[in-house]
Scaffold this motif. Sequence first.
Motif, PDB file in Angstrom:
ATOM      1  N   ILE A 327      36.313  41.540  45.093  1.00 30.14           N
ATOM      2  CA  ILE A 327      36.691  42.756  45.812  1.00 30.14           C
ATOM      3  C   ILE A 327      38.059  42.593  46.472  1.00 30.14           C
ATOM      4  CG2 ILE A 327      36.131  44.216  47.793  1.00 30.14           C
ATOM      5  CD1 ILE A 327      33.152  43.695  47.141  1.00 30.14           C
ATOM      6  N   SER A 328      38.268  41.459  47.139  1.00 29.63           N
ATOM      7  CA  SER A 328      39.545  41.238  47.833  1.00 29.63           C
ATOM      8  C   SER A 328      40.702  41.130  46.844  1.00 29.63           C
ATOM      9  CB  SER A 328      39.463  39.977  48.698  1.00 29.63           C
ATOM     10  OG  SER A 328      39.286  38.828  47.894  1.00 29.63           O
ATOM     11  N   GLN A 329      40.439  40.521  45.693  1.00 34.40           N
ATOM     12  CA  GLN A 329      41.489  40.387  44.669  1.00 34.40           C
ATOM     13  C   GLN A 329      41.878  41.768  44.119  1.00 34.40           C
ATOM     14  OE1 GLN A 329      41.377  40.632  41.091  1.00 34.40           O
ATOM     15  NE2 GLN A 329      43.355  39.641  40.695  1.00 34.40           N
ATOM     16  N   LEU A 330      40.881  42.614  43.911  1.00 31.68           N
ATOM     17  CA  LEU A 330      41.145  43.965  43.410  1.00 31.68           C
ATOM     18  C   LEU A 330      41.887  44.792  44.462  1.00 31.68           C
ATOM     19  CD1 LEU A 330      40.776  46.086  41.210  1.00 31.68           C
ATOM     20  CD2 LEU A 330      38.545  46.635  42.210  1.00 31.68           C
ATOM     21  N   ARG A 331      41.459  44.670  45.707  1.00 34.57           N
ATOM     22  CA  ARG A 331      42.115  45.409  46.788  1.00 34.57           C
ATOM     23  C   ARG A 331      43.574  44.975  46.933  1.00 34.57           C
ATOM     24  NH1 ARG A 331      39.647  48.014  50.815  1.00 34.57           N
ATOM     25  NH2 ARG A 331      41.014  47.019  52.366  1.00 34.57           N
ATOM     26  N   TYR A 332      43.825  43.678  46.783  1.00 33.89           N
ATOM     27  CA  TYR A 332      45.199  43.185  46.870  1.00 33.89           C
ATOM     28  C   TYR A 332      46.038  43.727  45.704  1.00 33.89           C
ATOM     29  CZ  TYR A 332      49.132  39.930  46.982  1.00 33.89           C
ATOM     30  OH  TYR A 332      50.391  39.384  47.019  1.00 33.89           O
ATOM     31  N   LYS A 333      45.427  43.769  44.543  1.00 36.90           N
ATOM     32  CA  LYS A 333      46.133  44.209  43.340  1.00 36.90           C
ATOM     33  C   LYS A 333      46.590  45.663  43.466  1.00 36.90           C
ATOM     34  CE  LYS A 333      45.681  44.281  38.306  1.00 36.90           C
ATOM     35  NZ  LYS A 333      44.776  43.984  37.167  1.00 36.90           N
ATOM     36  N   VAL A 334      45.764  46.504  44.094  1.00 34.49           N
ATOM     37  CA  VAL A 334      46.115  47.924  44.222  1.00 34.49           C
ATOM     38  C   VAL A 334      46.841  48.222  45.531  1.00 34.49           C
ATOM     39  CG1 VAL A 334      44.192  48.617  42.753  1.00 34.49           C
ATOM     40  CG2 VAL A 334      43.855  48.505  45.243  1.00 34.49           C
ATOM     41  N   GLY A 335      47.125  47.171  46.294  1.00 36.50           N
ATOM     42  CA  GLY A 335      47.913  47.356  47.502  1.00 36.50           C
ATOM     43  C   GLY A 335      47.147  47.732  48.738  1.00 36.50           C
ATOM     44  N   GLU A 336      45.818  47.600  48.708  1.00 39.60           N
ATOM     45  CA  GLU A 336      45.008  47.956  49.873  1.00 39.60           C
ATOM     46  C   GLU A 336      44.580  46.739  50.696  1.00 39.60           C
ATOM     47  OE1 GLU A 336      41.691  50.266  48.680  1.00 39.60           O
ATOM     48  OE2 GLU A 336      42.896  51.938  47.897  1.00 39.60           O
ATOM     49  N   GLY A 337      44.743  45.552  50.149  1.00 41.96           N
ATOM     50  CA  GLY A 337      44.372  44.332  50.857  1.00 41.96           C
ATOM     51  C   GLY A 337      45.584  43.445  51.074  1.00 41.96           C
ATOM     52  N   THR A 338      45.423  42.412  51.900  1.00 41.87           N
ATOM     53  CA  THR A 338      46.534  41.506  52.194  1.00 41.87           C
ATOM     54  C   THR A 338      46.387  40.200  51.413  1.00 41.87           C
ATOM     55  OG1 THR A 338      45.418  40.411  54.040  1.00 41.87           O
ATOM     56  CG2 THR A 338      46.620  42.470  54.519  1.00 41.87           C
ATOM     57  N   LEU A 339      47.498  39.483  51.333  1.00 44.05           N
ATOM     58  CA  LEU A 339      47.488  38.178  50.678  1.00 44.05           C
ATOM     59  C   LEU A 339      46.587  37.207  51.430  1.00 44.05           C
ATOM     60  CD1 LEU A 339      48.620  36.242  48.516  1.00 44.05           C
ATOM     61  CD2 LEU A 339      50.483  35.703  50.114  1.00 44.05           C
ATOM     62  N   ASN A 340      46.598  37.259  52.741  1.00 41.44           N
ATOM     63  CA  ASN A 340      45.734  36.386  53.543  1.00 41.44           C
ATOM     64  C   ASN A 340      44.261  36.618  53.219  1.00 41.44           C
ATOM     65  OD1 ASN A 340      47.805  35.097  54.853  1.00 41.44           O
ATOM     66  ND2 ASN A 340      47.783  36.464  56.641  1.00 41.44           N
ATOM     67  N   ASP A 341      43.898  37.887  53.021  1.00 35.02           N
ATOM     68  CA  ASP A 341      42.503  38.212  52.713  1.00 35.02           C
ATOM     69  C   ASP A 341      42.070  37.605  51.383  1.00 35.02           C
ATOM     70  OD1 ASP A 341      42.224  39.649  55.031  1.00 35.02           O
ATOM     71  OD2 ASP A 341      42.676  41.596  54.099  1.00 35.02           O
ATOM     72  N   VAL A 342      42.883  37.779  50.361  1.00 38.73           N
ATOM     73  CA  VAL A 342      42.507  37.288  49.032  1.00 38.73           C
ATOM     74  C   VAL A 342      42.562  35.761  48.982  1.00 38.73           C
ATOM     75  CG1 VAL A 342      44.809  37.381  47.949  1.00 38.73           C
ATOM     76  CG2 VAL A 342      42.758  37.715  46.560  1.00 38.73           C
ATOM     77  N   THR A 343      43.499  35.156  49.694  1.00 37.22           N
ATOM     78  CA  THR A 343      43.578  33.688  49.733  1.00 37.22           C
ATOM     79  C   THR A 343      42.352  33.097  50.425  1.00 37.22           C
ATOM     80  OG1 THR A 343      45.999  33.710  49.751  1.00 37.22           O
ATOM     81  CG2 THR A 343      44.910  31.712  50.551  1.00 37.22           C
ATOM     82  N   LYS A 344      41.990  33.694  51.552  1.00 39.36           N
ATOM     83  CA  LYS A 344      40.794  33.234  52.265  1.00 39.36           C
ATOM     84  C   LYS A 344      39.544  33.405  51.413  1.00 39.36           C
ATOM     85  CE  LYS A 344      38.144  33.801  56.554  1.00 39.36           C
ATOM     86  NZ  LYS A 344      36.852  33.866  55.851  1.00 39.36           N
ATOM     87  N   ALA A 345      39.435  34.541  50.721  1.00 33.21           N
ATOM     88  CA  ALA A 345      38.270  34.792  49.873  1.00 33.21           C
ATOM     89  C   ALA A 345      38.201  33.782  48.731  1.00 33.21           C
ATOM     90  CB  ALA A 345      38.321  36.216  49.323  1.00 33.21           C
ATOM     91  N   ARG A 346      39.357  33.433  48.184  1.00 31.59           N
ATOM     92  CA  ARG A 346      39.384  32.428  47.101  1.00 31.59           C
ATOM     93  C   ARG A 346      38.915  31.068  47.610  1.00 31.59           C
ATOM     94  NH1 ARG A 346      42.891  28.505  46.076  1.00 31.59           N
ATOM     95  NH2 ARG A 346      44.515  29.381  47.438  1.00 31.59           N
ATOM     96  N   ILE A 347      39.426  30.665  48.752  1.00 34.01           N
ATOM     97  CA  ILE A 347      39.037  29.367  49.314  1.00 34.01           C
ATOM     98  C   ILE A 347      37.556  29.351  49.662  1.00 34.01           C
ATOM     99  CG2 ILE A 347      39.369  27.815  51.278  1.00 34.01           C
ATOM    100  CD1 ILE A 347      42.317  28.693  51.295  1.00 34.01           C
ATOM    101  N   ASP A 348      37.070  30.440  50.243  1.00 33.74           N
ATOM    102  CA  ASP A 348      35.644  30.524  50.586  1.00 33.74           C
ATOM    103  C   ASP A 348      34.774  30.435  49.334  1.00 33.74           C
ATOM    104  OD1 ASP A 348      36.273  30.756  53.240  1.00 33.74           O
ATOM    105  OD2 ASP A 348      35.984  32.945  53.331  1.00 33.74           O
TER     106      ASP A 348
END
Length: 382
Positions: A327-348
């Motif tokens: 979800i965070s990766q998709l949101r980042y891709k369409v410009g609705e999420g931040t890089l910090n969010d997707v990075t944290k989600a990946r690490i988690d």
Amino acid sequence: MKRILAIAIIAIMGFTMVGTTYADTDKKDIESSEIMKFSLEEAIDYALEHNRDMKIQDINIEKADLGYDEARYGIGKTNDAIDKYGSGVVDAITEKLKDLGVTKRSAQLGVDIAKWNKDIKTNQIKYDVEKAYYDLQQIKNQYDIAKEGLELARTIYNQSKVMFDVGTISEQQLLASEVSLAQAESGLEEARKYYELQRMSFNNALGLDLTTDIELTSQLTYEPHDYIKVEEGVKEALEKNAGLKVVKENYELSKLSLEATKVKYTPNTFRYKEKELAIQEAAKSLDTVKIGVEMGVRSAYLSLETAEKQIKTYQKASDKAKKSYDISQLRYKVGEGTLNDVTKARIDYMNAKKELNNKIHAYNLALLDYRYSKGLGKNVIG
């Protein structure tokens, strides 16, 4: 701003150097033609065939057999002397020990211990190899998870480049994604280091050269165990454990030894008290070993049950972390999420997969411990 750019450039340079090392090592792996492949069963068979301890145990059995023959010969000579010259020619205690069967039983115990020790050594080798196999599989899985984490970080970085080109993120955000990629690369190299160390440990368990390239063909998975009746497991262990058999026999022999002592010494003598004390010490040893055997079974069972419950919990956590990352990766891709969010989600997500791998490893080791806790044992006697 200049300081941030300098840090990012250093991180990118580190990534480039590490990336080159990783690529070269992978090329070496691919080109290697000396890889030895092992299933779990093949690894155990190889270790048993190449372990010098097995030959040592065979010699110990031969030695014990000779000792038994010598004891029987001594008993025969004693009987001949008594028949020829009368019972006075032999010490009364010695004769009584012979009549009670202590001399023969002691010699037989020596033979039994030698034979049990060979079986115990076999158990020990099997256990050590199986544990080493599981340990290496666990570390290999962690290495594969680190690879996956790197690929996810690379995907995010590539997305960031596209987004930077179209002007939806800043240069600072792009540099941050490069740093994140470099960190994932560093994590992969650390995982590779641990894998190489564990591979050397595995090779040592099998009797291979430490530098031998190997490949495990069995997988570390979770397979539910059969229904366990722990009381039956305790009973089986108390019947089979070789160490317990030895202390039981020593306890019986110590009682017979006191009976032999009675023909010459009274309860108020030092020799009599010495034998009486030996009985109490043998009884204490018997109680201690019994408790130890039972504790071994029960503690292994508790570890097994705990590990199995944790697997279910961590499987759910891993699934949830995967969904959060998607979800965070998709949101980042369409410009609705931040890089910090997707990075944290990946690490988690990667951490959740690692924890699940650790729990599966713990489960397999607990099941291994439980199996061996019910048998002859894996600690050589004497």
